[in-house]
Design a protein around this motif. Sequence first.
Motif, short mmCIF file in Angstrom:
data_model
loop_
_atom_site.label_atom_id
_atom_site.label_comp_id
_atom_site.label_asym_id
_atom_site.label_seq_id
_atom_site.Cartn_x
_atom_site.Cartn_y
_atom_site.Cartn_z
N ARG B 300 0.83 -1.20 0.00
CA ARG B 300 0.00 0.00 0.00
C ARG B 300 0.87 1.26 0.00
N GLY B 303 1.88 2.61 -3.18
CA GLY B 303 0.84 3.19 -4.02
C GLY B 303 -0.09 2.17 -4.65
N LEU B 304 0.12 0.87 -4.39
CA LEU B 304 -0.79 -0.13 -4.96
C LEU B 304 -2.16 0.01 -4.30
N SER B 305 -3.22 -0.17 -5.09
CA SER B 305 -4.56 -0.16 -4.52
C SER B 305 -4.76 -1.49 -3.77
N GLN B 308 -4.96 -4.44 -6.10
CA GLN B 308 -3.64 -4.72 -6.66
C GLN B 308 -2.75 -5.39 -5.62
#
Lengths: 259, 400
Positions: B300, B303-305, B308
Amino acid sequence: MTSSVSPARTDAAPMIEACAVQKWYPNGFHALRGVDLTVQRGEVVVIMGPSGSGKSTFLRTFNALEDFQQGSICVDGIVLSDDLRQIDAIRQEVGMVFQQFNLFPHLTVLENLTLAPVLVRKRPKAEVEQQARALLRRVGIAEQSDKYPGQLSGGQQQRVAIARSLCMEPRIMLFDEPTSALDPEMVREVLEVMRGLAAEGMTMVVVTHEVNFAREVATRVVLMADGEKVEEAPPEQFFSNPTQERSRRFLDQILISNP
Amino acid sequence: MTPLLRRLRQDLFATPADGLVTVLLLALIGAGGFAVLHWALGQAQWAVIRANSTLFAVGRYPLDQQWRLWLLTALLAAATGLSWGMLRSHPRPDRGGSLWPRNDWMAVGMVALLSLALPSLLGLALPLQLRWWAIAALLLLLRWLAGRFGPLLPAPLKRCLPLGLPLLYLLGMVLIGGGLALEPVSPSQWGGLMLTLLESSFAILLCFPLGVLLALGRRSDLPLLRWGSVVYIEFFRGAPLITLLFLGQNMLGFLLPGGVAPERVWRAAWVLTLFAAAYLAEAVRSGLAAVPRGQLEAARSLGLSTPQAFTTVVLPQALRVALPSMVGQFISLLQDTTLLSLIGLMELLGTARTVMANPAFLGRNAEVYFTLAVLFWCCCAALGLGSRALERRLNPSTLA
């Protein structure tokens, strides 16, 4: 969202502006009792303090890994709120290095670096791989790029973790006790990489117990205790002439082990 | 003393007590083995298997359509050989590996021996024997070709190859059931090993995504989703499979819209799937619990959702941990298909019961059950071997 961001994004604006941040844990514990901190571009701020003082919690509010109940935090012109898109936007600009490295053990070193830039920034894979190899060379582990994290030493893993964050080209790097889980002989290689980053002008906030690093690299040192900011001063003043009694006691304790 | 003798002595006769245990166990194993062999080669009358081998293999599948099953078998053999060779010629980059490890030579020997010996032991007609030889030859040929020339294929083609497997499964369904210009064969005519494998593979393939979704649902922040998953899992784990199967035969017709009453075979397959998904969800949940919190945080913070982070970081690790218990579930699912005989399906056990009810083969139960046990053992052993190979390939630790 973008319209509210662009006016603030001038070089004069601070990178991080935290005002009166208060946090209670669900069990009622008052972890942060109104902490302020402003970090200018290019600054290296070191946060020190005894364990349980809330310094890691405070650091983790900057990229919304921890929530807070009162106060405000503004990172690179974006105000932290519950809006998930804003949180994702901030996380792309803020790199974070953890005490336990948190590398992805099922991916190779190179894949650890390329995962987020390709998936989040949608950059072409070949280009990201080239950049990743350059970053690995810079942190001194170019020849390990096809290995898995479990095959590396602790110091190497932490350097990969730093490279992984840098591959997202962040505007600011947060370090949460990056050397605390390392054997003493590996601390130096990680601090070397961090020194290099600071010298290049990266904005950094570092939670650490490494006195020498704070003394040589920090532009400011912040002492936290019991969820409050006790003292904030340039390192030469902080280590030789602290104004608060609490700071003196803390320095007495850590300077015994870190002459 | 030769080294071999010395090692035997060290391993088996180091102390008098060790020696005693060794001798006793050897005697026991020898007596048991001798008794089984004596029965299998002397007393047993295998005519019952020989006369019904087609029935055991495919049930009452119409004779003039059986070429479709031969074609399917050949395609499966080809896919097996191809994947086997590709796996060996593409070892993990951090480890390397031999193109022809010793185990593979043993496997080649087994394939050759089985294809030569089994058809003649079953007393098949020569043309049928020849077909089996051809199928085995095809498998081994593709193993060799893929091992030798697989690395030369262009990369995009190699990436597309795994897509062939689901396509092959769908094609297999068409070949078995008809459609696309093929004459339909009613599911009531399917049977034997074919039906067993069809039911279990259908349930295994579909219960996997369903189980993963249920496990994720159980950890979700949305209360309705969480409680829905819990109720589902606890309902299906709380009822014996046989009651669910009977329930499915009687109720599924009412529950589905528009009076669509699927064939019994499919009703049973769906019940098996829903049942297995509940158990699989628990296996996946234990895998999810084994992934440290820091993994999600690291993903997270890059920047991964959340979706993702789960698909690229958390689930791959969780499934790896859950793999052994998932395969355990698959193996018991395969064995649970024998319950389908109680709702009147002619899978292996159902076929066996009709054969034993035939007055011509009265009292041949031991031979029939022995054959069944060996068949099931072979299928389960194949699943187990496959899963261990997969574990070795996925294991990211330093152990090579």
